[in-house]
Design a protein around this motif. Structure first.
Motif, short mmCIF file in Angstrom:
data_model
loop_
_atom_site.label_atom_id
_atom_site.label_comp_id
_atom_site.label_asym_id
_atom_site.label_seq_id
_atom_site.Cartn_x
_atom_site.Cartn_y
_atom_site.Cartn_z
N SER A 91 4.28 4.40 -3.04
CA SER A 91 5.06 3.04 -3.35
C SER A 91 6.22 3.51 -4.28
O SER A 91 7.54 3.13 -3.98
N ARG A 108 10.37 2.99 -3.20
CA ARG A 108 11.00 2.33 -4.15
C ARG A 108 12.08 3.04 -4.76
O ARG A 108 13.43 2.49 -4.96
N LYS A 168 6.59 -2.89 2.83
CA LYS A 168 5.15 -2.62 2.57
C LYS A 168 4.49 -1.60 3.35
O LYS A 168 3.86 -0.81 3.06
N ASP A 191 5.92 1.82 2.68
CA ASP A 191 4.81 2.19 1.36
C ASP A 191 3.60 2.88 1.97
O ASP A 191 3.31 4.10 1.62
N ARG A 216 11.66 -5.22 -5.77
CA ARG A 216 10.41 -4.19 -6.01
C ARG A 216 11.03 -2.93 -6.90
O ARG A 216 10.16 -2.53 -7.69
#
Length: 248
Positions: free
Chosen positions: A10, A14, A85, A88, A204
């Motif tokens: 993640s 990001r 998501k 990720d 995020r």
């Protein structure tokens, strides 16, 4: 605890994909948000100056376009959140496959890992295709509205010219100004479509930047005298993982 909240995969997404989305929209924002309203407002003033009786044509075009943008916004925004998501998840699966390559080979789990990657990749692909199809449909609809507007202006303008209420030159000028207004709204509408994804990415990034580390070094650490042996002793202490029911 922070790594428990934000996985390595993640954090990679990001700091790369989310930052890129925010950067692209910021550049476009600076270029379009200042430019488009000036063009639009100027076009409205000049168009109404040429023919105040045809203002409803501009209102119809702007109204239809606003409804179209609102529908796309409502459909696309939830999918943008899902997409990030899934990005990720794809990063996580890829990283685990690379980091555990020797273990995977030792237990002959190559096929299982391939299927795992394919499942995650297909979910991301399907979501991305859905979002892109929504975006792709929008452009032909915008062009259809612009061309329909052109036909409407020429038709109404021809009647005005026939009744000597307008000159042919004024009709053509009104057409040009209306196209200028519609183009300005087109630029703004594209911004409204791109902003949701950038907003998701910005949230995020902010989530990581705003998280306070649970472990902090003291401002004034006590120096240890050189050559002395240090002993660390724990008395009446406990530890539990975040969200656990009891102490370890």
């Amino acid at each position: 605890q922070e790594f428990d909240r934000f996985s390595t995969a993640s954090l990679i997404t990001r700091s790369t994909n989310d930052v890129m989305q925010s950067k692209v929209v910021t550049v476009m924002l600076v270029r379009m948000v200042f430019y488009a309203p000036i063009i639009g407002v100027g076009g409205v003033i000049r168009a109404i100056g040429k023919s105040s009786s045809m203002w409803w044509v501009i209102a119809v075009a702007v109204g239809i376009r606003s409804i179209l943008v609102l529908v796309v916004y409502k459909v696309a925004v939830p999918k943008f959140k899902v997409m990030q998501k899934l990005m990720d998840a794809l990063n996580r699966v890829s990283r685990e496959g690379l980091a555990g390559m020797m273990v995977i080979r030792a237990f002959a789990m190559q096929r299982h890992e391939e299927r795992r990657f394919d499942t995650t990749n297909k979910e991301l692909t399907d979501t991305t295709l859905f979002v892109n199809r929504v975006m792709v449909v929008m452009m032909p609809l915008m062009m259809f509205i612009m061309n329909g507007l052109t036909v409407l202006i020429i038709w109404v303008g021809a009647q005005q010219v026939e009744s000597a209420a307008m000159q042919v030159g004024d009709v053509m000028a009104f057409l040009q100004y209306t196209m200028q207004i519609v183009f300005a709204f087109l630029m703004l509408s594209m911004m409204f479509i791109m902003l949701p994804r950038a907003a998701v990415s910005a949230d995020r990034i902010a989530e990581v930047l705003d998280s306070e580390p649970t472990i902090r070094d003291p401002d004034e650490a006590m120096p240890l005298p050189a050559g002395e042996k240090a002993v660390v002793e724990f008395r009446d202490v406990s530890f539990r993982y975040p969200g656990a029911e009891e102490d370890v």
